[in-house]
Enzyme design. Structure first.
Site, mmCIF file in Angstrom:
data_model
loop_
_atom_site.group_PDB
_atom_site.id
_atom_site.type_symbol
_atom_site.label_atom_id
_atom_site.label_comp_id
_atom_site.label_asym_id
_atom_site.label_seq_id
_atom_site.Cartn_x
_atom_site.Cartn_y
_atom_site.Cartn_z
ATOM 1 N N THR A 85 -10.020 2.588 17.354
ATOM 2 C CA THR A 85 -11.119 1.681 17.025
ATOM 3 C C THR A 85 -11.303 0.613 18.105
ATOM 4 O OG1 THR A 85 -12.094 0.416 15.211
ATOM 5 C CG2 THR A 85 -9.773 0.050 15.606
ATOM 6 N N SER A 125 -5.126 1.444 17.408
ATOM 7 C CA SER A 125 -6.102 2.408 16.894
ATOM 8 C C SER A 125 -7.175 2.668 17.934
ATOM 9 C CB SER A 125 -6.745 1.813 15.631
ATOM 10 O OG SER A 125 -7.915 2.526 15.294
ATOM 11 N N LEU A 184 -12.405 11.095 5.716
ATOM 12 C CA LEU A 184 -12.908 12.437 5.456
ATOM 13 C C LEU A 184 -11.908 13.348 4.731
ATOM 14 C CD1 LEU A 184 -15.140 14.547 5.854
ATOM 15 C CD2 LEU A 184 -14.121 15.069 8.086
ATOM 16 N N TYR A 188 -10.859 -5.526 10.927
ATOM 17 C CA TYR A 188 -9.672 -4.670 11.073
ATOM 18 C C TYR A 188 -9.450 -4.329 12.551
ATOM 19 C CZ TYR A 188 -6.990 -0.378 11.450
ATOM 20 O OH TYR A 188 -6.079 0.567 11.856
ATOM 21 N N LYS A 198 -6.385 -5.344 15.598
ATOM 22 C CA LYS A 198 -5.658 -4.440 16.513
ATOM 23 C C LYS A 198 -5.833 -4.904 17.956
ATOM 24 C CE LYS A 198 -4.018 -1.714 13.383
ATOM 25 N NZ LYS A 198 -2.614 -1.848 13.033
ATOM 26 N N ASN A 205 0.828 -1.212 0.000
ATOM 27 C CA ASN A 205 0.000 0.000 0.000
ATOM 28 C C ASN A 205 0.866 1.268 0.000
ATOM 29 O OD1 ASN A 205 -2.581 1.176 -0.072
ATOM 30 N ND2 ASN A 205 -2.487 1.631 2.116
ATOM 31 N N ARG A 229 -23.434 6.778 8.210
ATOM 32 C CA ARG A 229 -22.705 5.619 7.684
ATOM 33 C C ARG A 229 -22.791 4.509 8.745
ATOM 34 N NH1 ARG A 229 -16.380 6.512 6.211
ATOM 35 N NH2 ARG A 229 -16.269 6.883 8.463
ATOM 36 N N TYR A 282 -3.943 5.385 17.891
ATOM 37 C CA TYR A 282 -4.078 6.635 17.136
ATOM 38 C C TYR A 282 -5.541 7.014 17.009
ATOM 39 C CZ TYR A 282 0.208 4.634 15.045
ATOM 40 O OH TYR A 282 1.405 4.020 14.801
HETATM 41 P P1 NAD Z 1 -0.359 2.662 5.157
HETATM 42 O O1 NAD Z 1 -1.154 1.640 4.444
HETATM 43 O O2 NAD Z 1 -0.065 3.945 4.470
HETATM 44 O O3 NAD Z 1 1.021 2.037 5.655
HETATM 45 C C1 NAD Z 1 1.159 0.678 5.980
HETATM 46 C C2 NAD Z 1 2.407 0.169 5.266
HETATM 47 O O4 NAD Z 1 2.585 -1.210 5.608
HETATM 48 C C3 NAD Z 1 2.311 0.259 3.749
HETATM 49 O O5 NAD Z 1 3.470 0.890 3.256
HETATM 50 C C4 NAD Z 1 2.233 -1.205 3.292
HETATM 51 O O6 NAD Z 1 2.853 -1.407 2.045
HETATM 52 C C5 NAD Z 1 2.954 -1.912 4.424
HETATM 53 N N1 NAD Z 1 2.558 -3.321 4.645
HETATM 54 C C6 NAD Z 1 1.317 -3.822 4.844
HETATM 55 N N2 NAD Z 1 1.372 -5.145 5.026
HETATM 56 C C7 NAD Z 1 2.688 -5.496 4.953
HETATM 57 C C8 NAD Z 1 3.392 -6.729 5.046
HETATM 58 N N3 NAD Z 1 2.757 -7.884 5.257
HETATM 59 N N4 NAD Z 1 4.739 -6.721 4.906
HETATM 60 C C9 NAD Z 1 5.403 -5.563 4.681
HETATM 61 N N5 NAD Z 1 4.797 -4.365 4.579
HETATM 62 C C10 NAD Z 1 3.445 -4.340 4.705
HETATM 63 O O7 NAD Z 1 -1.112 2.944 6.550
HETATM 64 P P2 NAD Z 1 -0.877 4.081 7.628
HETATM 65 O O8 NAD Z 1 -2.049 4.987 7.599
HETATM 66 O O9 NAD Z 1 0.487 4.624 7.526
HETATM 67 O O10 NAD Z 1 -1.024 3.211 8.944
HETATM 68 C C11 NAD Z 1 0.098 2.619 9.584
HETATM 69 C C12 NAD Z 1 -0.400 1.763 10.718
HETATM 70 O O11 NAD Z 1 -1.190 2.544 11.597
HETATM 71 C C13 NAD Z 1 -1.286 0.596 10.277
HETATM 72 O O12 NAD Z 1 -0.989 -0.516 11.083
HETATM 73 C C14 NAD Z 1 -2.681 1.106 10.560
HETATM 74 O O13 NAD Z 1 -3.584 0.063 10.814
HETATM 75 C C15 NAD Z 1 -2.461 1.946 11.799
HETATM 76 N N6 NAD Z 1 -3.482 2.989 11.984
HETATM 77 C C16 NAD Z 1 -3.735 3.891 10.981
HETATM 78 C C17 NAD Z 1 -4.720 4.854 11.146
HETATM 79 C C18 NAD Z 1 -5.040 5.830 10.035
HETATM 80 O O14 NAD Z 1 -6.107 6.453 10.092
HETATM 81 N N7 NAD Z 1 -4.175 6.045 9.059
HETATM 82 C C19 NAD Z 1 -5.451 4.929 12.344
HETATM 83 C C20 NAD Z 1 -5.149 4.016 13.356
HETATM 84 C C21 NAD Z 1 -4.158 3.051 13.156
HETATM 85 N N1 UFG Z 2 -17.221 11.302 6.921
HETATM 86 C C1 UFG Z 2 -18.119 11.926 6.096
HETATM 87 N N2 UFG Z 2 -17.955 11.776 4.749
HETATM 88 C C2 UFG Z 2 -16.954 11.048 4.195
HETATM 89 C C3 UFG Z 2 -16.028 10.413 5.063
HETATM 90 C C4 UFG Z 2 -16.195 10.552 6.408
HETATM 91 O O1 UFG Z 2 -19.054 12.584 6.552
HETATM 92 O O2 UFG Z 2 -16.877 10.945 2.963
HETATM 93 C C5 UFG Z 2 -17.364 11.482 8.380
HETATM 94 C C6 UFG Z 2 -17.576 10.194 9.146
HETATM 95 O O3 UFG Z 2 -18.945 9.859 9.188
HETATM 96 C C7 UFG Z 2 -16.984 10.552 10.513
HETATM 97 C C8 UFG Z 2 -15.845 11.514 10.166
HETATM 98 O O4 UFG Z 2 -16.152 12.019 8.858
HETATM 99 O O5 UFG Z 2 -17.948 11.246 11.282
HETATM 100 C C9 UFG Z 2 -14.485 10.844 10.137
HETATM 101 O O6 UFG Z 2 -14.546 9.712 9.293
HETATM 102 P P1 UFG Z 2 -13.223 8.926 8.812
HETATM 103 O O7 UFG Z 2 -13.692 7.837 7.919
HETATM 104 O O8 UFG Z 2 -12.240 9.891 8.293
HETATM 105 O O9 UFG Z 2 -12.650 8.358 10.165
HETATM 106 P P2 UFG Z 2 -13.301 7.360 11.222
HETATM 107 O O10 UFG Z 2 -13.291 8.066 12.522
HETATM 108 O O11 UFG Z 2 -14.574 6.799 10.761
HETATM 109 O O12 UFG Z 2 -12.260 6.163 11.129
HETATM 110 C C10 UFG Z 2 -10.927 6.319 11.606
HETATM 111 C C11 UFG Z 2 -9.955 5.400 10.856
HETATM 112 C C12 UFG Z 2 -10.281 3.947 11.146
HETATM 113 C C13 UFG Z 2 -10.356 3.721 12.614
HETATM 114 C C14 UFG Z 2 -11.358 4.682 13.230
HETATM 115 C C15 UFG Z 2 -11.489 4.542 14.710
HETATM 116 O O13 UFG Z 2 -10.046 5.614 9.483
HETATM 117 O O14 UFG Z 2 -9.239 3.150 10.636
HETATM 118 O O15 UFG Z 2 -10.929 6.015 12.951
HETATM 119 O O16 UFG Z 2 -10.395 5.060 15.355
HETATM 120 F F1 UFG Z 2 -10.754 2.447 12.838
#
Ligand code: NAD
Ligand code: UFG
Length: 336
Positions: free
Chosen positions: A126, A124, A199, A148, A152, A35, A291, A176
């Site tokens: 979540t 997360s 969002l 998902y 976690k 990714n 949603r 996070y």
């Molecule tokens: P991202 O997808 O941008 O980064 C994840 C990276 O891991 C990618 O570069 C992907 O190529 C790599 N990857 C996935 N599976 C792999 C594997 N089996 N071997 C080697 N590499 C692998 O995601 P991100 O937003 O940077 O998130 C990083 C971490 O934080 C993730 O574990 C995600 O679940 C967690 N997280 C993200 C958010 C968010 O909103 N972005 C919120 C809470 C937690």
């Molecule tokens: N939203 C909209 N329109 C969109 C997208 C989102 O109105 O097109 C709203 C959602 O309903 C929510 C807010 O914007 O009220 C934030 O939504 P996100 O999808 O950006 O984020 P979430 O809080 O739903 O989800 C995030 C991460 C998940 C994680 C979750 C709980 O993306 O990975 O927080 O921590 F699981």
């Protein structure tokens, strides 16, 4: 410190590597680009002016991951690698459990073998589920609503058990909240595949003309304006939280769950209004149904991070909106 960063070319990983390089840590990235894009590597070099090691390896691939441990003397691991799309995890639970959990087991096994016992894990908010009331503290009961989130929660449990089996481990479970924003250079940022679920990437794609309008999911929540409230955190603040966490765990043992959020809730309309004002761009939107699976309000009690790590979020919502837009406007098609 010599720090192995799994998933280090992803959105949060790449920003974290830059903050670690700034402080002269030696970085070894392991990522399979499932990714992310190889081009990120040179951008990290460009921004930081520093070198690091990179291995294109799947964390599931024990044999090749072991070479990383054999060839480097690693002090700590920051484990970002994982799949993260909630909807996709409902459609492909086996792939999510396998990729996220099995890879963590492989990693822990190698860490034990090579006596590397310091780990910062990407959890997360979540894991707080649907029923807890914000501000969310780390001691609340955990539950999840999709595969998902379950990966976690299960990995948190696994890492607790690993510590129980060997008190030499030191682990931070970083929960996070909602990371948005981008590096202020505008060179790296979030590059979602296909139609964004989240969002901020949706808003920036409307702003750049790739989508017609934003759908706001629900306007009848019990919040100040009826739209959902979340704790948005600038990805660079989040990255700095990892630097503090990896330094914190270095000289102790135990497992700590720590929220990384700003501790403030903003509604969807607050974000839209801030984005419009900060960037002087109009974002057309429609109010639509809720949603499924969304909650009204989710924000952190960020006190534990401040107390243990001496860290708190510094950037404002305006910074987040400006930096997200700088990244998107300079790179309308992401890393392509
Ligand atoms: P991202 O997808 O941008 O980064 C994840 C990276 O891991 C990618 O570069 C992907 O190529 C790599 N990857 C996935 N599976 C792999 C594997 N089996 N071997 C080697 N590499 C692998 O995601 P991100 O937003 O940077 O998130 C990083 C971490 O934080 C993730 O574990 C995600 O679940 C967690 N997280 C993200 C958010 C968010 O909103 N972005 C919120 C809470 C937690
Ligand atoms: N939203 C909209 N329109 C969109 C997208 C989102 O109105 O097109 C709203 C959602 O309903 C929510 C807010 O914007 O009220 C934030 O939504 P996100 O999808 O950006 O984020 P979430 O809080 O739903 O989800 C995030 C991460 C998940 C994680 C979750 C709980 O993306 O990975 O927080 O921590 F699981």
């Amino acid at each position: 410190m010599n720090i192995l960063v799994t998933g280090g070319t992803g959105y949060i990983g790449s920003h974290t590597v830059i903050e670690l390089l700034k402080l002269d840590h030696n970085i070894i990235i392991a990522d399979n680009f499932s990714n992310s894009k190889p081009g990120v590597l040179n951008l990290i070099r460009e921004i930081s002016g520093k070198e690091f090691k990179f291995y294109q390896v799947d964390i599931l691939d024990r044999e090749n991951l072991e070479k990383v441990f054999i060839n480097n003397s690693i002090d700590a691991v920051i484990h970002f690698a994982g799949l993260k799309a909630v909807g996709e995890s409902v459609a492909m639970p086996v792939a999510y459990y396998h990729n996220n959990i099995t890879s963590t087991l492989v990693l822990c096994d190698l860490m034990n073998k090579y006596d590397v016992k310091n780990m910062v894990f990407s959890s997360s908010a979540t894991v707080y589920g649907m029923n807890n009331i914000s501000p969310l503290t780390e001691d609340l009961p955990l539950s999840t609503t999709n595969p998902y989130g379950s990966t976690k929660m299960m990995i948190e449990q696994i890492l607790q058990d690993v510590y129980i089996s060997d008190n030499g481990w030191s682990t931070a479970l970083l929960r996070y909240f909602n990371p948005i924003g981008a590096h202020e250079s505008g060179k790296i940022g979030e590059d979602p595949n296909g139609i964004p679920n989240n969002l901020m990437p949706y808003i920036t794609q409307v702003a750049v003309g790739k989508r017609d309008q934003l759908s706001i999911f629900g306007s009848d929540y019990d919040t100040h304006d009826g739209t959902g409230v979340r704790d948005y955190i600038h990805v660079v603040d989040l990255a700095r939280g990892h630097v503090k966490a990896v330094e914190y765990i270095a000289d102790k043992t135990g497992v700590e769950a720590i929220n990384l959020g700003a501790g403030k809730g903003y509604s969807v309309l607050d974000v839209v209004n801030n984005f419009q004002k900060a960037n002087e761009i109009k974002i057309p939107y429609v109010l639509t149904d809720r949603r499924p699976g969304d909650i009204a309000t989710c924000y952190a009690d960020a006190g534990k991070a401040e107390k243990l790590l001496g860290w708190k979020a510094e950037k404002t919502l305006e910074d987040m909106c400006r930096d997200s837009w700088r990244w998107q406007s300079k790179n309308p098609n992401g890393y392509e």
